[in-house]
Design a protein around this motif. Sequence first.
Motif, mmCIF file in Angstrom:
data_model
loop_
_atom_site.group_PDB
_atom_site.id
_atom_site.type_symbol
_atom_site.label_atom_id
_atom_site.label_comp_id
_atom_site.label_asym_id
_atom_site.label_seq_id
_atom_site.Cartn_x
_atom_site.Cartn_y
_atom_site.Cartn_z
ATOM 1 N N LEU A 39 0.831 -1.199 0.000
ATOM 2 C CA LEU A 39 0.000 0.000 0.000
ATOM 3 C C LEU A 39 0.868 1.253 0.000
ATOM 4 C CD1 LEU A 39 -2.752 1.314 0.047
ATOM 5 C CD2 LEU A 39 -2.811 1.020 2.547
ATOM 6 N N ALA A 40 1.986 1.210 0.720
ATOM 7 C CA ALA A 40 2.912 2.349 0.719
ATOM 8 C C ALA A 40 3.459 2.591 -0.676
ATOM 9 C CB ALA A 40 4.052 2.100 1.705
ATOM 10 N N GLN A 41 3.794 1.509 -1.394
ATOM 11 C CA GLN A 41 4.324 1.658 -2.747
ATOM 12 C C GLN A 41 3.284 2.261 -3.676
ATOM 13 O OE1 GLN A 41 3.509 -0.211 -5.731
ATOM 14 N NE2 GLN A 41 5.066 0.942 -6.880
ATOM 15 N N ARG A 42 2.054 1.801 -3.587
ATOM 16 C CA ARG A 42 1.006 2.338 -4.458
ATOM 17 C C ARG A 42 0.721 3.803 -4.131
ATOM 18 N NH1 ARG A 42 -1.127 -2.953 -3.533
ATOM 19 N NH2 ARG A 42 -2.521 -2.207 -1.882
ATOM 20 N N ALA A 61 9.367 9.482 -4.437
ATOM 21 C CA ALA A 61 10.375 8.440 -4.616
ATOM 22 C C ALA A 61 10.479 7.667 -3.307
ATOM 23 C CB ALA A 61 11.714 9.041 -4.992
ATOM 24 N N LEU A 62 10.206 6.372 -3.380
ATOM 25 C CA LEU A 62 10.206 5.533 -2.181
ATOM 26 C C LEU A 62 11.355 4.542 -2.273
ATOM 27 C CD1 LEU A 62 8.820 4.610 0.445
ATOM 28 C CD2 LEU A 62 7.368 3.125 -0.951
ATOM 29 N N LEU A 63 12.271 4.629 -1.299
ATOM 30 C CA LEU A 63 13.410 3.728 -1.250
ATOM 31 C C LEU A 63 13.342 2.895 0.022
ATOM 32 C CD1 LEU A 63 14.533 6.786 -2.282
ATOM 33 C CD2 LEU A 63 16.473 5.348 -2.891
ATOM 34 N N GLY A 64 13.728 1.630 -0.083
ATOM 35 C CA GLY A 64 13.742 0.747 1.073
ATOM 36 C C GLY A 64 15.008 -0.082 1.122
ATOM 37 N N PHE A 65 15.148 -0.831 2.213
ATOM 38 C CA PHE A 65 16.321 -1.693 2.422
ATOM 39 C C PHE A 65 17.623 -0.927 2.223
ATOM 40 C CE2 PHE A 65 13.091 -4.962 1.269
ATOM 41 C CZ PHE A 65 13.130 -5.678 2.452
ATOM 42 N N ASP A 113 23.740 0.024 -0.605
ATOM 43 C CA ASP A 113 22.675 -0.633 -1.360
ATOM 44 C C ASP A 113 21.306 -0.102 -0.956
ATOM 45 O OD1 ASP A 113 24.654 -2.245 -2.474
ATOM 46 O OD2 ASP A 113 24.419 -3.772 -0.917
ATOM 47 N N THR A 114 20.388 -0.081 -1.904
ATOM 48 C CA THR A 114 18.999 0.255 -1.620
ATOM 49 C C THR A 114 18.151 -0.235 -2.783
ATOM 50 O OG1 THR A 114 17.464 2.021 -0.971
ATOM 51 C CG2 THR A 114 19.080 2.551 -2.672
ATOM 52 N N THR A 115 16.841 -0.221 -2.596
ATOM 53 C CA THR A 115 15.900 -0.587 -3.646
ATOM 54 C C THR A 115 14.927 0.565 -3.832
ATOM 55 O OG1 THR A 115 16.062 -2.932 -3.069
ATOM 56 C CG2 THR A 115 14.168 -2.267 -4.392
ATOM 57 N N LEU A 116 14.704 0.955 -5.085
ATOM 58 C CA LEU A 116 13.821 2.069 -5.405
ATOM 59 C C LEU A 116 12.488 1.506 -5.884
ATOM 60 C CD1 LEU A 116 13.427 5.123 -5.780
ATOM 61 C CD2 LEU A 116 14.572 4.921 -7.994
ATOM 62 N N ALA A 167 9.397 3.489 -6.254
ATOM 63 C CA ALA A 167 8.489 4.395 -6.950
ATOM 64 C C ALA A 167 9.230 5.669 -7.356
ATOM 65 C CB ALA A 167 7.292 4.738 -6.069
ATOM 66 N N HIS A 168 8.842 6.211 -8.476
ATOM 67 C CA HIS A 168 9.325 7.494 -9.003
ATOM 68 C C HIS A 168 10.858 7.599 -9.047
ATOM 69 C CE1 HIS A 168 5.532 9.445 -9.809
ATOM 70 N NE2 HIS A 168 5.066 8.819 -8.740
ATOM 71 N N ALA A 169 11.417 6.724 -9.896
ATOM 72 C CA ALA A 169 12.868 6.697 -10.071
ATOM 73 C C ALA A 169 13.406 8.003 -10.651
ATOM 74 C CB ALA A 169 13.259 5.532 -10.973
ATOM 75 N N GLU A 170 12.536 8.790 -11.302
ATOM 76 C CA GLU A 170 13.024 10.039 -11.903
ATOM 77 C C GLU A 170 13.495 11.049 -10.868
ATOM 78 O OE1 GLU A 170 8.728 10.874 -10.969
ATOM 79 O OE2 GLU A 170 9.884 9.167 -11.737
ATOM 80 N N ARG A 171 13.131 10.863 -9.620
ATOM 81 C CA ARG A 171 13.578 11.788 -8.555
ATOM 82 C C ARG A 171 14.982 11.453 -8.063
ATOM 83 N NH1 ARG A 171 10.014 15.312 -6.121
ATOM 84 N NH2 ARG A 171 7.788 15.038 -6.561
ATOM 85 N N ILE A 172 15.545 10.326 -8.503
ATOM 86 C CA ILE A 172 16.876 9.887 -8.073
ATOM 87 C C ILE A 172 17.782 9.796 -9.295
ATOM 88 C CG2 ILE A 172 18.189 8.106 -6.883
ATOM 89 C CD1 ILE A 172 16.149 9.493 -5.104
ATOM 90 N N SER A 173 18.978 10.359 -9.176
ATOM 91 C CA SER A 173 19.939 10.296 -10.282
ATOM 92 C C SER A 173 21.158 9.485 -9.860
ATOM 93 C CB SER A 173 20.367 11.709 -10.691
ATOM 94 O OG SER A 173 21.052 12.363 -9.635
ATOM 95 N N ALA A 174 21.940 9.088 -10.844
ATOM 96 C CA ALA A 174 23.127 8.258 -10.589
ATOM 97 C C ALA A 174 24.203 9.062 -9.869
ATOM 98 C CB ALA A 174 23.664 7.730 -11.901
#
Length: 271
Positions: A239-242, A250-254, A259-262, A264-271
């Motif tokens: 539900l948090a992801q949706r 942009a929701l990141l976890g772990f 290391d992390t996992t993205l 939602a909304h990857a466009e808010r994070i750049s390399a």
Amino acid sequence: MEKETSTRARVLRIRDGVLAPAPDDDVLAEETPIALEYNGISHATMLATPADLEDFAVGFSLTEGIIDGARDVRDIESRTSPDGIVLSLTISSACAARLKERRRALSGRTGCGLCGVETLPEVLRDIPPVPPAAPVRARAVLDAMRALRVRQSLHTLTGATHAAGWADADGAIALAREDVGRHNALDKLIGALARRADDAPAPGTGLIVVSSRASFEMVQKTAAAGVGILAAVSAPTALAQRLADRLNIALLGFMRDNDTTLYAHAERISA
């Protein structure tokens, strides 16, 4: 206004399966009932760490939609009793009238979940999506999470509290708050951001990091604060992801070391 945030207790330790021959001292985090009143009307009682309570009062009021901004709070007074602390807020007449229309009974807990709502639509409130912003480097988000751990002095002492921090786009933590409840820590942080809004960068220019999992309520509070990035040590819920996807967060976890996992909304994070 505030009580001690920790206390010492006598304990018996078991090490390698063997009971120690004598008691030892340990430090425990305090957990205190905090009642919130608005214009003389009781509204909610939460269990929280008795620190940064004015930040908590403002942040809770904002994320619950009771007020629209810190300036809607005219005054905050506290009363301490053997049973806990009462925070009495005087809010604008317009906000007070709105609260009376949708008043509900709340019963807060340290753990997860809702604080009691009367109808299902109250669960997911109608919060506008967070506006787009310049992307933040992944390295800055990882740096912010590492920096948050250094700011967790009460957790270092007790091992029993969560933290929430706001970092700028470079990953530097500007504000951090702790509490036995993860939702409370985030409310305290959001309240602190709102109270310093006149002489600080806009919250939406940075990101929020939390030392917990990311539930839908953590995403909802982040959106209410106008912040477009939420990074959590642990996992998000579905539900948090949706919700993050719908609210442009942009929701990141772990978050672990580098290391992390993205989610939602990857466009808010750049390399």
